[in-house]
Design a protein around this motif. Structure first.
Motif, PDB file in Angstrom:
ATOM      1  N   THR A 131       2.196  -6.071  -2.043  1.00 32.36           N
ATOM      2  CA  THR A 131       3.264  -6.897  -1.473  1.00 32.36           C
ATOM      3  C   THR A 131       4.652  -6.296  -1.673  1.00 32.36           C
ATOM      4  OG1 THR A 131       3.380  -8.203  -3.506  1.00 32.36           O
ATOM      5  CG2 THR A 131       1.941  -9.025  -1.742  1.00 32.36           C
ATOM      6  N   GLN A 132       4.815  -5.442  -2.692  1.00 35.18           N
ATOM      7  CA  GLN A 132       6.085  -4.769  -2.940  1.00 35.18           C
ATOM      8  C   GLN A 132       5.797  -3.369  -3.453  1.00 35.18           C
ATOM      9  OE1 GLN A 132       9.096  -7.034  -5.170  1.00 35.18           O
ATOM     10  NE2 GLN A 132       7.795  -8.831  -4.911  1.00 35.18           N
ATOM     11  N   ALA A 133       6.654  -2.432  -3.076  1.00 35.68           N
ATOM     12  CA  ALA A 133       6.495  -1.058  -3.552  1.00 35.68           C
ATOM     13  C   ALA A 133       7.865  -0.475  -3.855  1.00 35.68           C
ATOM     14  CB  ALA A 133       5.793  -0.198  -2.508  1.00 35.68           C
TER      15      ALA A 133
ATOM     16  N   LEU B  35       1.131   4.479   1.434  1.00 34.36           N
ATOM     17  CA  LEU B  35       2.332   4.694   0.619  1.00 34.36           C
ATOM     18  C   LEU B  35       2.224   5.993  -0.167  1.00 34.36           C
ATOM     19  CD1 LEU B  35       2.958   1.142  -0.876  1.00 34.36           C
ATOM     20  CD2 LEU B  35       4.400   2.358   0.754  1.00 34.36           C
ATOM     21  N   LYS B  36       1.065   6.203  -0.787  1.00 33.32           N
ATOM     22  CA  LYS B  36       0.867   7.409  -1.588  1.00 33.32           C
ATOM     23  C   LYS B  36       0.938   8.653  -0.698  1.00 33.32           C
ATOM     24  CE  LYS B  36      -1.936   9.387  -5.169  1.00 33.32           C
ATOM     25  NZ  LYS B  36      -3.237   9.883  -5.409  1.00 33.32           N
ATOM     26  N   GLN B  37       0.292   8.583   0.466  1.00 31.92           N
ATOM     27  CA  GLN B  37       0.298   9.727   1.390  1.00 31.92           C
ATOM     28  C   GLN B  37       1.716  10.033   1.874  1.00 31.92           C
ATOM     29  OE1 GLN B  37      -1.711   8.910   5.057  1.00 31.92           O
ATOM     30  NE2 GLN B  37      -1.422  10.971   5.855  1.00 31.92           N
ATOM     31  N   LEU B  38       2.471   9.008   2.255  1.00 32.51           N
ATOM     32  CA  LEU B  38       3.846   9.215   2.726  1.00 32.51           C
ATOM     33  C   LEU B  38       4.726   9.777   1.621  1.00 32.51           C
ATOM     34  CD1 LEU B  38       4.378   6.011   4.882  1.00 32.51           C
ATOM     35  CD2 LEU B  38       4.075   8.347   5.710  1.00 32.51           C
ATOM     36  N   SER B  39       4.493   9.342   0.391  1.00 38.32           N
ATOM     37  CA  SER B  39       5.268   9.847  -0.730  1.00 38.32           C
ATOM     38  C   SER B  39       4.923  11.300  -1.035  1.00 38.32           C
ATOM     39  CB  SER B  39       5.032   8.980  -1.965  1.00 38.32           C
ATOM     40  OG  SER B  39       5.736   9.491  -3.050  1.00 38.32           O
ATOM     41  N   GLU B  40       3.634  11.633  -1.004  1.00 37.68           N
ATOM     42  CA  GLU B  40       3.218  13.003  -1.315  1.00 37.68           C
ATOM     43  C   GLU B  40       3.688  14.006  -0.272  1.00 37.68           C
ATOM     44  OE1 GLU B  40      -1.008  12.556  -1.740  1.00 37.68           O
ATOM     45  OE2 GLU B  40      -0.835  11.973  -3.856  1.00 37.68           O
ATOM     46  N   THR B  41       3.853  13.572   0.973  1.00 30.54           N
ATOM     47  CA  THR B  41       4.300  14.468   2.034  1.00 30.54           C
ATOM     48  C   THR B  41       5.805  14.368   2.283  1.00 30.54           C
ATOM     49  OG1 THR B  41       3.753  12.803   3.723  1.00 30.54           O
ATOM     50  CG2 THR B  41       2.051  14.444   3.198  1.00 30.54           C
TER      51      THR B  41
ATOM     52  N   ILE C 172       5.953   6.102  10.002  1.00 34.65           N
ATOM     53  CA  ILE C 172       6.888   5.059   9.604  1.00 34.65           C
ATOM     54  C   ILE C 172       6.687   3.821  10.467  1.00 34.65           C
ATOM     55  CG2 ILE C 172       9.330   4.462   9.399  1.00 34.65           C
ATOM     56  CD1 ILE C 172       8.282   6.450   7.251  1.00 34.65           C
ATOM     57  N   ASN C 173       6.394   4.003  11.744  1.00 39.91           N
ATOM     58  CA  ASN C 173       6.123   2.878  12.632  1.00 39.91           C
ATOM     59  C   ASN C 173       4.941   2.069  12.103  1.00 39.91           C
ATOM     60  OD1 ASN C 173       6.168   1.122  14.793  1.00 39.91           O
ATOM     61  ND2 ASN C 173       5.037   2.477  16.126  1.00 39.91           N
ATOM     62  N   ASN C 174       3.857   2.753  11.702  1.00 42.25           N
ATOM     63  CA  ASN C 174       2.696   2.050  11.158  1.00 42.25           C
ATOM     64  C   ASN C 174       3.057   1.301   9.888  1.00 42.25           C
ATOM     65  OD1 ASN C 174       1.089   3.022  13.200  1.00 42.25           O
ATOM     66  ND2 ASN C 174       0.332   4.751  12.019  1.00 42.25           N
TER      67      ASN C 174
ATOM     68  N   SER D 130       5.377   2.568  -7.834  1.00 43.09           N
ATOM     69  CA  SER D 130       4.947   1.365  -8.525  1.00 43.09           C
ATOM     70  C   SER D 130       4.852   0.225  -7.518  1.00 43.09           C
ATOM     71  CB  SER D 130       5.955   1.032  -9.631  1.00 43.09           C
ATOM     72  OG  SER D 130       5.428   0.124 -10.534  1.00 43.09           O
ATOM     73  N   VAL D 131       3.819  -0.607  -7.662  1.00 41.36           N
ATOM     74  CA  VAL D 131       3.570  -1.662  -6.679  1.00 41.36           C
ATOM     75  C   VAL D 131       3.303  -3.003  -7.356  1.00 41.36           C
ATOM     76  CG1 VAL D 131       2.635  -0.039  -4.978  1.00 41.36           C
ATOM     77  CG2 VAL D 131       1.080  -1.215  -6.546  1.00 41.36           C
ATOM     78  N   LYS D 132       3.546  -4.063  -6.590  1.00 40.65           N
ATOM     79  CA  LYS D 132       3.114  -5.411  -6.950  1.00 40.65           C
ATOM     80  C   LYS D 132       1.990  -5.764  -5.996  1.00 40.65           C
ATOM     81  CE  LYS D 132       6.850  -8.109  -8.932  1.00 40.65           C
ATOM     82  NZ  LYS D 132       7.760  -9.233  -8.733  1.00 40.65           N
ATOM     83  N   GLU D 133       0.950  -6.371  -6.538  1.00 42.75           N
ATOM     84  CA  GLU D 133      -0.214  -6.690  -5.727  1.00 42.75           C
ATOM     85  C   GLU D 133      -0.467  -8.190  -5.700  1.00 42.75           C
ATOM     86  OE1 GLU D 133      -3.297  -3.164  -6.551  1.00 42.75           O
ATOM     87  OE2 GLU D 133      -2.615  -4.211  -8.367  1.00 42.75           O
TER      88      GLU D 133
END
Length: 177
Positions: free
Chosen positions: A119-121, A145-151, A56-58, A110-113
């Motif tokens: 830039t947004q998730a 983001l994907k890794q944090l969500s999957e775990t 989360i710090n990263n 879902s993200v904005k790029e």
């Protein structure tokens, strides 16, 4: 004839504006619902979030805006309404990284790029027992983001935040006032 044209153009304009919804409006619409816990973290409190975990710090080193909202023990009708509202939020200018719909659970990332930078998730997880939505704005790594969500790190983050902000019980005792 011109009145008809003006009426038609007005209808088209109103219809095109009404078909999308922002995350902020979703958040504002539901933050006062019964059974909801909502966090909107101002800039000065972001430093506190970085102490929760290294991952989360990263992530929070680059976050400029962070909000989350959880709905507990909702009906299937409320769940469908939340999913439809989230579809409206993500329908415009967002790209789905992951969307998984089952009878038990709906999960959306879902993200904005802007070029190669996210830039947004929005991370949306919904079951009847608990629906949670996270919103992040900043310069974000989509793989992280994907890794944090999957775990389930976002769910762990919400639990830790709620524990940190629960009022501490005061032991009854002598009150000098």
């Amino acid at each position: 004839m011109t009145k008809k044209i003006i009426a038609i153009l007005s209808f088209v304009f109103l219809f095109s504006c009404g078909s999308s919804k922002s995350f902020q409006s979703f958040f504002n619409d539901h933050k006062s619902d019964l059974g909801v816990t909502a966090f909107q973290v101002p800039n000065f409190m972001r430093a506190l979030l970085t102490n929760i975990s290294p991952e989360i710090n990263n992530l929070f080193g680059n976050v400029k805006d962070f909000k989350f909202i959880t709905f507990n023990d909702i009906s299937s009708v409320k769940q469908q309404t939340l999913i439809q509202e989230m579809d409206l939020v993500t329908a415009r200018n967002f790209t789905d990284i992951l969307r998984k719909n089952t009878t038990e659970k709906t999960k959306i990332i879902s993200v904005k790029e802007d070029g190669d930078i996210v830039t947004q998730a929005i991370i949306f997880n919904s079951t009847l027992a608990k629906t949670s939505v996270f919103y992040l704005k900043g310069n974000l790594d989509p793989n992280k983001l994907k890794q944090l969500s999957e775990t389930n790190q976002f769910e762990n983050l919400s639990t830790k935040l709620m524990q940190n902000y629960q009022p501490k019980s005061i032991t009854p005792g002598f009150n000098p006032n």
